[in-house]
Design a protein around this motif. Structure first.
Motif, PDB file in Angstrom:
ATOM      1  N   GLY A 229       0.820  -1.213   0.000  1.00 13.75           N
ATOM      2  CA  GLY A 229       0.000   0.000   0.000  1.00 13.75           C
ATOM      3  C   GLY A 229       0.847   1.252   0.000  1.00 13.75           C
ATOM      4  N   ARG A 230       1.923   1.234   0.777  1.00 12.23           N
ATOM      5  CA  ARG A 230       2.827   2.396   0.788  1.00 12.23           C
ATOM      6  C   ARG A 230       3.453   2.612  -0.578  1.00 12.23           C
ATOM      7  NH1 ARG A 230       4.311   0.208   5.911  1.00 12.23           N
ATOM      8  NH2 ARG A 230       6.162  -0.776   4.976  1.00 12.23           N
ATOM      9  N   HIS A 231       3.896   1.512  -1.202  1.00  7.15           N
ATOM     10  CA  HIS A 231       4.535   1.626  -2.516  1.00  7.15           C
ATOM     11  C   HIS A 231       3.543   2.139  -3.556  1.00  7.15           C
ATOM     12  CE1 HIS A 231       7.092   0.687  -5.932  1.00  7.15           C
ATOM     13  NE2 HIS A 231       6.068   0.037  -6.481  1.00  7.15           N
ATOM     14  N   LYS A 232       2.324   1.628  -3.542  1.00 10.12           N
ATOM     15  CA  LYS A 232       1.319   2.053  -4.510  1.00 10.12           C
ATOM     16  C   LYS A 232       0.971   3.518  -4.348  1.00 10.12           C
ATOM     17  CE  LYS A 232      -3.299   0.887  -6.226  1.00 10.12           C
ATOM     18  NZ  LYS A 232      -4.485   0.004  -6.054  1.00 10.12           N
ATOM     19  N   THR A 233       0.864   3.969  -3.113  1.00 10.41           N
ATOM     20  CA  THR A 233       0.526   5.366  -2.858  1.00 10.41           C
ATOM     21  C   THR A 233       1.662   6.296  -3.278  1.00 10.41           C
ATOM     22  OG1 THR A 233      -0.819   4.680  -0.974  1.00 10.41           O
ATOM     23  CG2 THR A 233      -0.236   7.003  -1.110  1.00 10.41           C
ATOM     24  N   PHE A 234       2.895   5.924  -2.919  1.00 12.69           N
ATOM     25  CA  PHE A 234       4.031   6.782  -3.255  1.00 12.69           C
ATOM     26  C   PHE A 234       4.277   6.813  -4.761  1.00 12.69           C
ATOM     27  CE2 PHE A 234       8.575   7.758  -3.774  1.00 12.69           C
ATOM     28  CZ  PHE A 234       8.621   8.957  -3.070  1.00 12.69           C
ATOM     29  N   SER A 235       3.944   5.734  -5.485  1.00 12.02           N
ATOM     30  CA  SER A 235       4.169   5.690  -6.938  1.00 12.02           C
ATOM     31  C   SER A 235       3.339   6.735  -7.664  1.00 12.02           C
ATOM     32  CB  SER A 235       3.856   4.294  -7.485  1.00 12.02           C
ATOM     33  OG  SER A 235       2.486   4.003  -7.334  1.00 12.02           O
ATOM     34  N   THR A 236       2.204   7.142  -7.056  1.00  7.28           N
ATOM     35  CA  THR A 236       1.381   8.174  -7.682  1.00  7.28           C
ATOM     36  C   THR A 236       2.041   9.554  -7.598  1.00  7.28           C
ATOM     37  OG1 THR A 236       0.149   8.621  -5.639  1.00  7.28           O
ATOM     38  CG2 THR A 236      -0.710   6.894  -7.090  1.00  7.28           C
ATOM     39  N   SER A 238       5.705   9.888  -7.407  1.00  5.70           N
ATOM     40  CA  SER A 238       7.100   9.853  -7.836  1.00  5.70           C
ATOM     41  C   SER A 238       7.316  10.555  -9.171  1.00  5.70           C
ATOM     42  CB  SER A 238       7.584   8.397  -7.920  1.00  5.70           C
ATOM     43  OG  SER A 238       6.756   7.641  -8.783  1.00  5.70           O
ATOM     44  N   SER A 239       6.354  10.442 -10.086  1.00  6.81           N
ATOM     45  CA  SER A 239       6.490  11.116 -11.384  1.00  6.81           C
ATOM     46  C   SER A 239       6.554  12.622 -11.204  1.00  6.81           C
ATOM     47  CB  SER A 239       5.305  10.745 -12.291  1.00  6.81           C
ATOM     48  OG  SER A 239       5.244   9.367 -12.519  1.00  6.81           O
ATOM     49  N   HIS A 240       5.642  13.150 -10.385  1.00  9.19           N
ATOM     50  CA  HIS A 240       5.611  14.584 -10.141  1.00  9.19           C
ATOM     51  C   HIS A 240       6.883  15.056  -9.450  1.00  9.19           C
ATOM     52  CE1 HIS A 240       4.274  18.243  -7.854  1.00  9.19           C
ATOM     53  NE2 HIS A 240       3.887  18.547  -9.072  1.00  9.19           N
ATOM     54  N   LEU A 241       7.392  14.291  -8.501  1.00  7.89           N
ATOM     55  CA  LEU A 241       8.627  14.654  -7.805  1.00  7.89           C
ATOM     56  C   LEU A 241       9.811  14.719  -8.765  1.00  7.89           C
ATOM     57  CD1 LEU A 241       8.478  12.695  -4.431  1.00  7.89           C
ATOM     58  CD2 LEU A 241       8.645  15.162  -4.718  1.00  7.89           C
ATOM     59  N   THR A 242       9.862  13.795  -9.716  1.00  7.08           N
ATOM     60  CA  THR A 242      10.952  13.783 -10.706  1.00  7.08           C
ATOM     61  C   THR A 242      10.947  15.061 -11.530  1.00  7.08           C
ATOM     62  OG1 THR A 242      10.797  11.371 -10.853  1.00  7.08           O
ATOM     63  CG2 THR A 242      11.967  12.504 -12.620  1.00  7.08           C
ATOM     64  N   VAL A 243       9.772  15.450 -12.024  1.00  6.31           N
ATOM     65  CA  VAL A 243       9.656  16.666 -12.845  1.00  6.31           C
ATOM     66  C   VAL A 243      10.001  17.903 -12.026  1.00  6.31           C
ATOM     67  CG1 VAL A 243       8.059  18.104 -14.150  1.00  6.31           C
ATOM     68  CG2 VAL A 243       7.950  15.632 -14.379  1.00  6.31           C
ATOM     69  N   VAL A 244       9.490  17.970 -10.791  1.00  4.09           N
ATOM     70  CA  VAL A 244       9.753  19.129  -9.927  1.00  4.09           C
ATOM     71  C   VAL A 244      11.248  19.297  -9.686  1.00  4.09           C
ATOM     72  CG1 VAL A 244       9.542  19.953  -7.548  1.00  4.09           C
ATOM     73  CG2 VAL A 244       7.522  19.181  -8.788  1.00  4.09           C
ATOM     74  N   THR A 245      11.938  18.199  -9.395  1.00  4.87           N
ATOM     75  CA  THR A 245      13.373  18.260  -9.115  1.00  4.87           C
ATOM     76  C   THR A 245      14.141  18.799 -10.309  1.00  4.87           C
ATOM     77  OG1 THR A 245      13.191  16.374  -7.606  1.00  4.87           O
ATOM     78  CG2 THR A 245      15.389  16.936  -8.414  1.00  4.87           C
ATOM     79  N   LEU A 246      13.849  18.284 -11.489  1.00  4.21           N
ATOM     80  CA  LEU A 246      14.556  18.722 -12.700  1.00  4.21           C
ATOM     81  C   LEU A 246      14.249  20.178 -13.030  1.00  4.21           C
ATOM     82  CD1 LEU A 246      14.011  15.576 -14.988  1.00  4.21           C
ATOM     83  CD2 LEU A 246      16.145  16.269 -13.898  1.00  4.21           C
ATOM     84  N   TYR A 247      12.989  20.537 -12.959  1.00  5.89           N
ATOM     85  CA  TYR A 247      12.552  21.867 -13.392  1.00  5.89           C
ATOM     86  C   TYR A 247      13.042  22.960 -12.455  1.00  5.89           C
ATOM     87  CZ  TYR A 247       9.541  25.063 -15.971  1.00  5.89           C
ATOM     88  OH  TYR A 247       9.084  26.074 -16.774  1.00  5.89           O
ATOM     89  N   TYR A 248      12.819  22.775 -11.173  1.00  7.98           N
ATOM     90  CA  TYR A 248      13.183  23.815 -10.212  1.00  7.98           C
ATOM     91  C   TYR A 248      14.696  23.951 -10.058  1.00  7.98           C
ATOM     92  CZ  TYR A 248       8.415  24.618  -8.628  1.00  7.98           C
ATOM     93  OH  TYR A 248       7.099  24.979  -8.558  1.00  7.98           O
ATOM     94  N   ALA A 249      15.421  22.835 -10.154  1.00  3.29           N
ATOM     95  CA  ALA A 249      16.876  22.894 -10.005  1.00  3.29           C
ATOM     96  C   ALA A 249      17.502  23.694 -11.139  1.00  3.29           C
ATOM     97  CB  ALA A 249      17.463  21.479  -9.970  1.00  3.29           C
ATOM     98  N   ILE A 285       7.593  10.368 -18.535  1.00  5.81           N
ATOM     99  CA  ILE A 285       7.525  10.177 -17.083  1.00  5.81           C
ATOM    100  C   ILE A 285       6.096   9.885 -16.636  1.00  5.81           C
ATOM    101  CG2 ILE A 285       7.774  11.347 -14.860  1.00  5.81           C
ATOM    102  CD1 ILE A 285      10.165  12.854 -16.079  1.00  5.81           C
ATOM    103  N   TYR A 286       5.142  10.668 -17.158  1.00  2.00           N
ATOM    104  CA  TYR A 286       3.772  10.526 -16.685  1.00  2.00           C
ATOM    105  C   TYR A 286       3.022   9.363 -17.336  1.00  2.00           C
ATOM    106  CZ  TYR A 286       3.892  14.869 -14.042  1.00  2.00           C
ATOM    107  OH  TYR A 286       4.188  15.833 -13.121  1.00  2.00           O
ATOM    108  N   SER A 287       3.477   8.897 -18.491  1.00  2.00           N
ATOM    109  CA  SER A 287       2.789   7.775 -19.144  1.00  2.00           C
ATOM    110  C   SER A 287       3.388   6.434 -18.750  1.00  2.00           C
ATOM    111  CB  SER A 287       2.825   7.936 -20.668  1.00  2.00           C
ATOM    112  OG  SER A 287       4.164   7.928 -21.144  1.00  2.00           O
ATOM    113  N   LEU A 288       4.727   6.345 -18.721  1.00  2.00           N
ATOM    114  CA  LEU A 288       5.371   5.073 -18.413  1.00  2.00           C
ATOM    115  C   LEU A 288       5.159   4.652 -16.965  1.00  2.00           C
ATOM    116  CD1 LEU A 288       8.760   5.433 -20.341  1.00  2.00           C
ATOM    117  CD2 LEU A 288       6.736   4.141 -21.019  1.00  2.00           C
TER     118      LEU A 288
END
Length: 297
Positions: A229-236, A238-249, A285-288
């Motif tokens: 359950g933790r993994h399934k919830t966090f997977s929703t 992770s995509s957004h976190l990846t984009v945020v990290t790249l964009y804001y940095a 990121i958001y489709s795969l």
């Protein structure tokens, strides 16, 4: 002394090695094609009735912003790879700067809105439909666009009130704040301080909201008893976190110190991140990483 005011600029481009121009042309032509096709697919897929949730509404807006950003920067860059005439008019440069700042600032706020959406979905699931209704989503996008417009108008007007007396060569592949203020023949220290304030408002403010949202999200995830359950919830998220990290940095490193000692080549690579590379990666990121999107595809 007497100065001749500039009526246009010359974009030096991405690379100073002419032997690489054909390779770079085909590389970024491919990247731009993938950007357009990928984001159009995301835009069309998320209209599907089974994907009517707010998250996919924000994802459509993000795809539109990515297509627009890439279309403002990349085609001109492709032309300059193969053309000896790399001139851009004064008004054309101002228009390009305005559009890039508007789209980039709006995307920063949209990413914060997406983080808030994930916070409500995970921390208040029973009230999610009530809190994130269509009116709230619309006003969040409208507020993001209005904020982006205010920032872009102020920054563009301020940059182009500076006197540009020469040289007219912009060591960049599009009109952006750091290379433009380096061409000014007046003291720009006041303007540099203003850029830092604007960067704090556009990047750090929404980033802090994102951090708070994810702190609450992580706290809720840790309370879930099952590892699956933790993994399934966090997977929703992770995509957004990846984009945020790249964009804001990439944005922070460019605009926090606009006239720093960092080489222009480094800034060009960072600028490529948010104008060409991230718009290409977002659909992947958001489709795969999203079963619902893959299912509709």
């Amino acid at each position: 002394g007497n100065h001749t005011l500039l009526t246009g600029f010359v974009l030096s481009g991405l690379s100073k090695w002419p032997e690489l121009k054909h390779l770079l042309f085909f590389t970024f032509c491919l990247i731009y094609t993938i950007t357009i096709i990928g984001n159009l697919l995301i835009f069309m897929v998320t209209v599907h009735p089974s994907l009517c949730m707010p998250m996919y509404f924000f994802l459509r807006v993000l795809s539109f912003l990515d297509i627009s950003t890439a279309s403002i920067v990349v085609p001109k860059m492709l032309v300059n790879f193969l053309s000896e005439d790399r001139n851009i008019s004064y008004m054309g440069c101002a228009a390009q700067l305005y559009c890039v700042i508007f789209l980039a600032a709006t995307e920063c706020y949209i990413l914060a809105a997406m983080a808030y959406d994930r916070y409500v979905a995970i921390c208040n699931p029973l009230r999610y439909v009530i809190i994130m209704n269509s009116r709230v989503c619309f006003y969040l996008v409208l507020l993001s666009c209005c904020s982006g417009k205010v920032v872009s108008v102020v920054q563009t007007v301020w940059v182009f009130t500076l006197p540009f007396c020469g040289p007219r060569n912009i060591n960049y592949f599009f009109c952006d704040i750091p290379p433009l203020i380096m061409l000014s023949c007046t003291d720009t220290s006041l303007y540099e301080n203003q850029i830092i304030i604007a960067t704090a408002l556009v990047i750090f403010t929404p980033f802090c909201l994102i951090l708070v949202s994810y702190a609450c999200i992580i706290s809720s995830i840790l309370k879930i008893s099952s590892a699956e359950g933790r993994h399934k919830t966090f997977s929703t998220c992770s995509s957004h976190l990846t984009v945020v990290t790249l964009y804001y940095a990439s944005g922070t490193l460019i605009y926090l110190r606009p006239k720093s000692s960092n080489s222009q080549d480094t800034k060009k690579v960072l600028a490529l991140m948010y104008t060409a590379i991230i718009p290409t990666l977002n659909p992947l990121i958001y489709s795969l990483r999203n079963k619902e999107v893959k299912g509709v595809l």
